[in-house]
Design an enzyme around this catalytic site. Structure first.
Site, PDB file in Angstrom:
ATOM      1  CE1 TYR A   1      -3.894  -2.254   4.882  1.00 56.31           C
ATOM      2  CE2 TYR A   1      -3.453   0.042   4.322  1.00 56.31           C
ATOM      3  CZ  TYR A   1      -3.735  -1.257   3.931  1.00 56.31           C
ATOM      4  OH  TYR A   1      -3.848  -1.555   2.591  1.00 56.31           O
TER       5      TYR A   1
ATOM      6  CB  SER B   1      -0.888   0.015   1.248  1.00 53.69           C
ATOM      7  OG  SER B   1      -1.577   1.245   1.374  1.00 53.69           O
TER       8      SER B   1
END
Length: 249
Positions: A158, A144
């Protein structure tokens, strides 16, 4: 001509489903793992079969070693080979600042996103590596842009987990590059999938699109194209790459 075999974790929704469908169209048979939403899993599998793929569906937890081993064992039984692994499964965890996050918030994110991903890589290496008698292959990790941006104020846990994925990708690429395995990652940015709604922010893409230089969120299909490139022979000299798919953000 023998079809290649690809395992896609979290392969029945969002980026995973888009990757599975595109892989089926491009000549792969598939092992698709999923945790829940059985109806969606069956729908994705049917679409892949309609495109000519043989599909094995495996329900399980991407952070549970026994479920991971079961998926690879089933792959061995049905196909006797694996040519590509796409580590797509993962969760954001709850939207929290660090000061409010619990131990469980962190461990629940790191278990599938990092530890489970590493176990998937281990099992793929044991089957692909020429040092183990394999014929090589490709691993593509779905990371990501949060690994660089950080996720502060939303999903710091995250973002940190994806930073670990980036490091694992580069390290493993150097470890097994001489054994016929290429390891790369895609780093999606603001992508219009249901992950935002699952985290309680269904309008997040619309609200944040103005911060993307291209002025819009991306699609799961655009990420899937990057994944299939990295898994393909067209990327035969690409190893240890972290490919941003974020519209410039």
């Amino acid at each position: 001509m023998t079809r290649r075999v690809m395992m896609v974790t979290g392969g029945t929704r969002g980026i995973g489903a888009a990757t599975a469908r595109l892989a089926a169209q491009r000549g792969y048979d598939l092992v698709l793992t999923y945790r829940s939403a059985a109806a969606r899993a069956e729908e994705t599998a049917a679409a892949c079969e309609a495109a000519g793929a043989k599909v094995v569906l495996m329900q399980g937890d991407a952070g549970d070693e026994s479920d991971i081993l079961a998926a690879f064992t089933r792959c061995d039984e049905v196909f006797g080979r694996i040519d590509a692994l796409v580590n797509n499964a993962g969760i954001t965890g709850p939207r929290k600042r660090l000061a409010d996050a619990t131990f469980d918030d962190w461990s629940s994110v790191f278990m599938p996103n990092v530890i489970g991903l590493a176990v998937h890589c281990r099992e793929a290496v044991r089957r692909m590596s020429t040092a183990f008698g394999g014929k090589g292959g490709a691993i593509v990790n779905v990371s990501s842009r949060a690994s660089e941006i950080g996720g502060g104020g939303e999903w710091l846990h995250y973002g940190a987990s994806k930073g670990a994925v980036d490091t694992l990708t580069v390290g493993l690429a150097r470890e097994v590059g001489a054994e016929g395995i290429r390891v790369n990652a895609v780093n999606p940015g603001l992508i219009d999938t249901e992950i935002h709604a699952a985290a309680g922010m269904p309008d997040r893409v619309a609200k944040m699109s103005s911060g993307v230089p291209m002025g819009r969120g991306g699609t799961a299909e655009e990420v899937a194209e990057a994944i299939l490139f990295l898994a393909s022979d067209a990327a035969s000299y690409v190893n240890g790459a972290l490919l941003p798919v974020g519209g410039g953000r």
